[in-house]
Design a protein around this motif. Structure first.
Motif, PDB file in Angstrom:
ATOM      1  N   LEU A  34     -71.138 -69.861 -52.166  1.00 21.05           N
ATOM      2  CA  LEU A  34     -70.920 -69.801 -50.705  1.00 21.05           C
ATOM      3  C   LEU A  34     -69.627 -69.060 -50.382  1.00 21.05           C
ATOM      4  CD1 LEU A  34     -71.671 -73.351 -49.243  1.00 21.05           C
ATOM      5  CD2 LEU A  34     -72.715 -71.167 -48.596  1.00 21.05           C
ATOM      6  N   GLY A  35     -68.584 -69.373 -51.155  1.00 12.66           N
ATOM      7  CA  GLY A  35     -67.279 -68.744 -50.941  1.00 12.66           C
ATOM      8  C   GLY A  35     -67.342 -67.243 -51.155  1.00 12.66           C
ATOM      9  N   LYS A  36     -68.117 -66.820 -52.162  1.00 13.32           N
ATOM     10  CA  LYS A  36     -68.211 -65.381 -52.466  1.00 13.32           C
ATOM     11  C   LYS A  36     -68.804 -64.632 -51.270  1.00 13.32           C
ATOM     12  CE  LYS A  36     -69.119 -62.254 -56.218  1.00 13.32           C
ATOM     13  NZ  LYS A  36     -70.156 -61.307 -55.906  1.00 13.32           N
ATOM     14  N   LYS A  37     -69.844 -65.227 -50.684  1.00 17.12           N
ATOM     15  CA  LYS A  37     -70.465 -64.580 -49.514  1.00 17.12           C
ATOM     16  C   LYS A  37     -69.447 -64.440 -48.379  1.00 17.12           C
ATOM     17  CE  LYS A  37     -75.257 -65.906 -50.061  1.00 17.12           C
ATOM     18  NZ  LYS A  37     -76.268 -66.861 -49.681  1.00 17.12           N
ATOM     19  N   ARG A  38     -68.662 -65.484 -48.211  1.00 14.43           N
ATOM     20  CA  ARG A  38     -67.662 -65.466 -47.143  1.00 14.43           C
ATOM     21  C   ARG A  38     -66.595 -64.397 -47.387  1.00 14.43           C
ATOM     22  NH1 ARG A  38     -65.825 -71.554 -45.561  1.00 14.43           N
ATOM     23  NH2 ARG A  38     -64.851 -70.926 -43.622  1.00 14.43           N
ATOM     24  N   ILE A  39     -66.165 -64.285 -48.635  1.00 15.77           N
ATOM     25  CA  ILE A  39     -65.126 -63.303 -48.980  1.00 15.77           C
ATOM     26  C   ILE A  39     -65.672 -61.889 -48.754  1.00 15.77           C
ATOM     27  CG2 ILE A  39     -63.764 -62.350 -50.905  1.00 15.77           C
ATOM     28  CD1 ILE A  39     -63.700 -65.291 -52.040  1.00 15.77           C
ATOM     29  N   GLU A  40     -66.927 -61.681 -49.150  1.00 10.29           N
ATOM     30  CA  GLU A  40     -67.531 -60.348 -48.987  1.00 10.29           C
ATOM     31  C   GLU A  40     -67.747 -60.020 -47.509  1.00 10.29           C
ATOM     32  OE1 GLU A  40     -70.932 -60.619 -51.513  1.00 10.29           O
ATOM     33  OE2 GLU A  40     -69.763 -60.229 -53.336  1.00 10.29           O
ATOM     34  N   TRP A  41     -68.093 -61.042 -46.729  1.00 11.75           N
ATOM     35  CA  TRP A  41     -68.282 -60.834 -45.283  1.00 11.75           C
ATOM     36  C   TRP A  41     -66.964 -60.408 -44.642  1.00 11.75           C
ATOM     37  CZ3 TRP A  41     -72.343 -60.217 -42.229  1.00 11.75           C
ATOM     38  CH2 TRP A  41     -72.166 -60.329 -40.845  1.00 11.75           C
ATOM     39  N   ALA A  42     -65.889 -61.096 -45.016  1.00 13.63           N
ATOM     40  CA  ALA A  42     -64.560 -60.759 -44.454  1.00 13.63           C
ATOM     41  C   ALA A  42     -64.155 -59.344 -44.878  1.00 13.63           C
ATOM     42  CB  ALA A  42     -63.521 -61.776 -44.929  1.00 13.63           C
ATOM     43  N   GLU A  43     -64.458 -58.997 -46.114  1.00 10.33           N
ATOM     44  CA  GLU A  43     -64.057 -57.683 -46.646  1.00 10.33           C
ATOM     45  C   GLU A  43     -64.606 -56.530 -45.797  1.00 10.33           C
ATOM     46  OE1 GLU A  43     -65.857 -56.691 -50.336  1.00 10.33           O
ATOM     47  OE2 GLU A  43     -64.296 -55.264 -50.890  1.00 10.33           O
ATOM     48  N   ARG A  44     -65.821 -56.720 -45.246  1.00 11.24           N
ATOM     49  CA  ARG A  44     -66.423 -55.675 -44.403  1.00 11.24           C
ATOM     50  C   ARG A  44     -65.494 -55.282 -43.256  1.00 11.24           C
ATOM     51  NH1 ARG A  44     -69.512 -58.214 -41.362  1.00 11.24           N
ATOM     52  NH2 ARG A  44     -70.650 -56.512 -40.454  1.00 11.24           N
ATOM     53  N   ASP A  45     -64.728 -56.267 -42.760  1.00  7.06           N
ATOM     54  CA  ASP A  45     -63.864 -56.026 -41.603  1.00  7.06           C
ATOM     55  C   ASP A  45     -62.413 -55.765 -41.998  1.00  7.06           C
ATOM     56  OD1 ASP A  45     -65.543 -56.019 -39.430  1.00  7.06           O
ATOM     57  OD2 ASP A  45     -65.515 -58.204 -39.201  1.00  7.06           O
ATOM     58  N   MET A  46     -62.193 -55.416 -43.256  1.00  5.30           N
ATOM     59  CA  MET A  46     -60.807 -55.193 -43.704  1.00  5.30           C
ATOM     60  C   MET A  46     -60.659 -53.803 -44.334  1.00  5.30           C
ATOM     61  SD  MET A  46     -59.970 -59.084 -45.077  1.00  5.30           S
ATOM     62  CE  MET A  46     -58.266 -59.228 -44.589  1.00  5.30           C
ATOM     63  N   PRO A  47     -60.914 -52.741 -43.542  1.00  3.38           N
ATOM     64  CA  PRO A  47     -60.881 -51.385 -44.109  1.00  3.38           C
ATOM     65  C   PRO A  47     -59.491 -50.945 -44.558  1.00  3.38           C
ATOM     66  CG  PRO A  47     -61.123 -51.313 -41.714  1.00  3.38           C
ATOM     67  CD  PRO A  47     -61.283 -52.743 -42.114  1.00  3.38           C
ATOM     68  N   VAL A  48     -58.461 -51.402 -43.883  1.00  2.43           N
ATOM     69  CA  VAL A  48     -57.113 -50.962 -44.254  1.00  2.43           C
ATOM     70  C   VAL A  48     -56.733 -51.578 -45.604  1.00  2.43           C
ATOM     71  CG1 VAL A  48     -54.719 -50.768 -43.506  1.00  2.43           C
ATOM     72  CG2 VAL A  48     -56.543 -50.849 -41.797  1.00  2.43           C
ATOM     73  N   LEU A  49     -57.048 -52.853 -45.757  1.00  2.97           N
ATOM     74  CA  LEU A  49     -56.765 -53.517 -47.028  1.00  2.97           C
ATOM     75  C   LEU A  49     -57.587 -52.883 -48.160  1.00  2.97           C
ATOM     76  CD1 LEU A  49     -54.981 -55.842 -48.042  1.00  2.97           C
ATOM     77  CD2 LEU A  49     -56.936 -57.357 -47.811  1.00  2.97           C
ATOM     78  N   ARG A  50     -58.813 -52.480 -47.844  1.00  2.00           N
ATOM     79  CA  ARG A  50     -59.642 -51.815 -48.870  1.00  2.00           C
ATOM     80  C   ARG A  50     -58.975 -50.509 -49.321  1.00  2.00           C
ATOM     81  NH1 ARG A  50     -64.229 -52.820 -45.466  1.00  2.00           N
ATOM     82  NH2 ARG A  50     -64.427 -50.599 -45.096  1.00  2.00           N
ATOM     83  N   ASP A  51     -58.414 -49.798 -48.355  1.00  2.05           N
ATOM     84  CA  ASP A  51     -57.731 -48.541 -48.667  1.00  2.05           C
ATOM     85  C   ASP A  51     -56.511 -48.815 -49.569  1.00  2.05           C
ATOM     86  OD1 ASP A  51     -57.567 -45.565 -47.430  1.00  2.05           O
ATOM     87  OD2 ASP A  51     -55.549 -46.351 -47.812  1.00  2.05           O
ATOM     88  N   VAL A  52     -55.757 -49.849 -49.243  1.00  3.74           N
ATOM     89  CA  VAL A  52     -54.592 -50.193 -50.058  1.00  3.74           C
ATOM     90  C   VAL A  52     -55.053 -50.599 -51.457  1.00  3.74           C
ATOM     91  CG1 VAL A  52     -52.651 -51.807 -50.292  1.00  3.74           C
ATOM     92  CG2 VAL A  52     -53.252 -50.902 -48.033  1.00  3.74           C
ATOM     93  N   ARG A  53     -56.162 -51.325 -51.526  1.00  3.67           N
ATOM     94  CA  ARG A  53     -56.666 -51.763 -52.836  1.00  3.67           C
ATOM     95  C   ARG A  53     -57.021 -50.553 -53.712  1.00  3.67           C
ATOM     96  NH1 ARG A  53     -62.034 -54.711 -53.509  1.00  3.67           N
ATOM     97  NH2 ARG A  53     -61.527 -55.521 -51.473  1.00  3.67           N
ATOM     98  N   ALA A  54     -57.664 -49.551 -53.097  1.00  2.10           N
ATOM     99  CA  ALA A  54     -58.050 -48.352 -53.856  1.00  2.10           C
ATOM    100  C   ALA A  54     -56.794 -47.669 -54.428  1.00  2.10           C
ATOM    101  CB  ALA A  54     -58.826 -47.404 -52.959  1.00  2.10           C
ATOM    102  N   GLN A  55     -55.743 -47.636 -53.619  1.00  3.85           N
ATOM    103  CA  GLN A  55     -54.483 -47.033 -54.096  1.00  3.85           C
ATOM    104  C   GLN A  55     -53.899 -47.858 -55.252  1.00  3.85           C
ATOM    105  OE1 GLN A  55     -51.291 -47.098 -51.196  1.00  3.85           O
ATOM    106  NE2 GLN A  55     -49.803 -46.820 -52.834  1.00  3.85           N
ATOM    107  N   PHE A  56     -53.871 -49.172 -55.078  1.00  2.00           N
ATOM    108  CA  PHE A  56     -53.297 -50.052 -56.116  1.00  2.00           C
ATOM    109  C   PHE A  56     -54.085 -49.941 -57.431  1.00  2.00           C
ATOM    110  CE2 PHE A  56     -51.142 -53.477 -53.212  1.00  2.00           C
ATOM    111  CZ  PHE A  56     -50.255 -52.521 -52.759  1.00  2.00           C
ATOM    112  N   GLU A  57     -55.416 -49.813 -57.305  1.00  2.00           N
ATOM    113  CA  GLU A  57     -56.245 -49.704 -58.524  1.00  2.00           C
ATOM    114  C   GLU A  57     -55.815 -48.491 -59.351  1.00  2.00           C
ATOM    115  OE1 GLU A  57     -60.181 -49.783 -56.921  1.00  2.00           O
ATOM    116  OE2 GLU A  57     -60.327 -51.967 -57.205  1.00  2.00           O
ATOM    117  N   LYS A  58     -55.487 -47.409 -58.642  1.00  2.00           N
ATOM    118  CA  LYS A  58     -55.079 -46.179 -59.345  1.00  2.00           C
ATOM    119  C   LYS A  58     -53.667 -46.307 -59.892  1.00  2.00           C
ATOM    120  CE  LYS A  58     -57.433 -42.865 -56.516  1.00  2.00           C
ATOM    121  NZ  LYS A  58     -57.010 -42.646 -55.149  1.00  2.00           N
TER     122      LYS A  58
END
Ligand code: ADE
Length: 439
Positions: A34-58
Motif C-alpha cells: 500500500l505504501g509503495k503505491k502511495r509513494i509512486e502516486w506522490a512521485e508523479r507530482d514531484m517533477p522538480v525532485l525527480r530532476d534533482v534525483r536524476a542529477q544526484f544519480e549521475k
C-alpha cells in the motif's frame, strides 16, 4: 518480496527488527505494498525532485555519507529519502511528530527501498525519543529536522557527535526559531540551513500547503460544512494567511487573531475581521492555531466558547491549545467520539479537539499535497549538496538558502507547468543598474 523479521536490539536499545540484515522499527512490514503505491502516486507530482534525483544519480554527491532525517514520515518524505539515497547517502528516517507517520509508507521504505525507518503512528514520547536515539546512533554527517528535535537532542545528550556533522537542514518555522535561539546563546555547534526561510518553501508550502491541508484535516475529521461557519485563525504568518484565505474561499466568516500590529493590519486590509481571542472565543465555530507559540487558546477562552465548537492546531508543536487546562476543567472527556476527535464537556458545553492538538493536517489528513512538497524537498535536497560542497568554509550558525537554489527550483517548477517567464533585455539590465536616469 522477501520479508524476514526477527526481534533485535539496535545500538540505541530499541526493539528494532531486522529485514534483510537492516534494522528498523515500524508498525507492520506487511503494509509495504500500500505504501509503495502511495509513494509512486506522490512521485508523479514531484517533477522538480525527480530532476534533482536524476542529477544526484549521475554525480553521487553523498557517496557513502550517513544521513539521519527526523521528518514527517509521509509519501512525499519517502521521495526525498529516495533522492538522497540516489545521491549515494546511507539514509535513516525517524518521525518528527508522533501522529504524522504513514505506517504503510514506512513499511515500503524498508521493504522496497532498503531505507531504515524508526517511526510508528501514535508512538508515545518514550518511543519517539528512542527513535531519535536510533537516528543519532547512525552517526550522521548530515542531519535533517522538522522542528529541531534531532539537533537539540544531539546538542543536549550527545555533544561529542556534533563535531562530526557537516551541517543540518531545518524544514519548519518553529525549528528555525529554536535554532536561532541556540545560535544567540552560543549553544549551536554546527552549520544549519534554514530551509524553511527559502522563498521556494515558505511562500508555497506554508501558505498554499498549510491552507489546503489544514482545511482537509478539519473536514476529514469532522465532516463540517465550512460555508457559513465562523472560523477563527490564530496567527497571520504564512500558514495563517494560507488557511484564512482558503477558509474564506469556502464561505466561512473568517476572523484573525494576532499579537503583531503589522500582521494584524495586513489581515484587516486583506479583508478579515481582527479581534482578540477572548472576543473571538465567544463567536467561533471552528478555531485553528498557527502561531508557533504556547497557549494561544487558553483556560480563560474555553468557558466562553459555544456548544459544539471545534478546536485544532496547525502549528508545529501541540502546545498552542492549553489541553492540560482543558482536561482539568472538563466535567467529562470522551475520547474518539469520531476518529481523531475527542469531546470535552465544559460548563455543560461540548468542545471538540481534533488530533490531540497536534498538526491537524498530518494527524487527520495526509499533510501538504505532493505538488507543493516537491518544491520544499527539492530545496531541502539541493541545500544538502550545497552543505557538502561548502563544508570547508561553513561555521556554526544559521545559514539562509543560496538564492541560486531558489531560482533553480522556481524555474524547474514553472517549466514542469509549461510556464516560462520573460528575460531582461540588455537595455533593461543597464537601466536597472544605473542611477543617473530619473525624472
Ligand atoms: N509537512 C507538511 N506536509 C508534509 C508532507 N506531506 N510530507 C512531509 N512533511 C510535511
Amino acid at each position: 518480496m522477501d520479508i524476514s523479521t526477527n526481534s533485535n536490539k539496535n545500538p540505541a536499545g530499541n526493539d528494532a527488527k531486522l529485514h534483510n540484515g537492516m534494522e528498523y522499527d515500524i508498525k507492520d512490514i506487511a503494509l509495504a505494498p500500500l505504501g509503495k503505491k502511495r509513494i509512486e502516486w506522490a512521485e508523479r507530482d514531484m517533477p522538480v525532485l525527480r530532476d534533482v534525483r536524476a542529477q544526484f544519480e549521475k554525480e553521487l554527491p553523498f557517496k557513502d555519507m550517513n544521513f539521519s532525517a527526523c521528518l514527517h514520515v509521509t509519501a512525499e518524505t519517502a521521495n526525498l529519502m529516495r533522492t538522497l539515497k540516489a545521491g549515494g547517502a546511507n539514509v535513516l528516517l525517524v518521525a518528527s511528530n508522533p501522529l504524522s507517520t504513514q505506517d504503510d509508507v514506512a513499511a515500503s521504505l524498508v521493504v522496497d527501498y532498503g531505507i531504515p525507518v524508526y517511526a510508528i503512528r501514535a508512538e508515545d514520547k518514550e518511543k519517539f525519543f528512542s527513535h531519535i536515539e536510533a537516528a543519532i546512533a547512525h552517526n550522521p554527517v548530515i542531519t535533517m529536522d522538522d522542528g529541531a528535535d534531532l539537533i537539540t537532542t544531539i546538542h543536549r545528550d550527545h555533544p561529542e557527535k556534533a563535531t562530526q556533522i557537516m551541517g543540518s537542514m531545518e524544514e519548519t518555522t518553529t525549528g528555525v526559531i529554536r535554532l536561532r535561539a541556540m545560535a544567540k546563546d552560543g549553544a549551536l555547534k554546527i552549520p544549519v540551513v534554514a530551509v524553511n526561510d527559502a522563498k521556494t518553501k515558505n511562500l508555497f508550502d506554508n501558505r498554499y500547503g498549510t491552507g489546503q491541508s489544514t482545511l482537509d484535516g478539519i473536514i476529514r475529521a469532522t465532516d463540517a460544512l465550512i460555508a457559513g461557519k465562523v472560523v477563527v485563525v490564530g496567527g497571520y504568518g504564512w500558514c495563517g494567511r494560507g488557511f484564512a484565505m482558503r477558509a474564506r474561499g469556502m464561505g466561512a466568516r473568517t476572523i484573525v487573531t494576532e499579537v503583531d500590529s503589522i500582521k494584524a493590519l495586513e489581515a484587516v486590509m486583506d479583508g478579515f475581521e481582527v479581534m482578540p481571542m477572548k472576543e473571538a472565543a465567544k463567536i467561533g465555530d471552528i478555531f485553528c492555531t498557527l502561531t508557533g507559540d504556547i497557549n494561544v487558546i487558553d483556560k480563560t477562552h474555553f468557558p466562553a466558547m459555544k456548544d459544539g465548537a471545534i478546536l485544532c492546531n496547525s502549528g508545529h508543536f501541540d502546545v498552542e491549545i492549553n489541553l492540560k487546562a482543558l482536561e482539568a476543567m472538563a466535567e467529562k472527556v470522551t475520547k474518539d467520539v469520531r476518529k481523531n476527535v475527542d469531546e470535552y464537556l465544559v460548563g455543560g458545553k461540548r468542545l471538540y479537539v481534533i488530533g490531540e492538538g497536534r498538526l491537524v493536517n498530518l494527524a487527520a489528513a495526509e499533510g501538504h499535497p505532493a505538488s507543493v512538497m516537491d518544491m520544499s524537498f527539492a530545496t531541502q535536497a539541493l541545500a544538502s549538496s550545497w552543505v557538502v560542497a561548502n563544508k570547508a568554509t561553513l561555521k556554526a550558525g544559521v545559514y539562509e538558502i543560496d538564492p541560486e537554489i531558489e531560482n533553480r527550483v522556481a524555474n524547474l517548477k514553472l517549466a514542469s507547468m509549461g510556464i516560462y517567464v520573460d528575460t531582461l533585455t540588455e537595455e533593461q539590465k543597464h537601466y536597472l543598474s544605473s542611477w543617473e536616469e530619473g525624472t
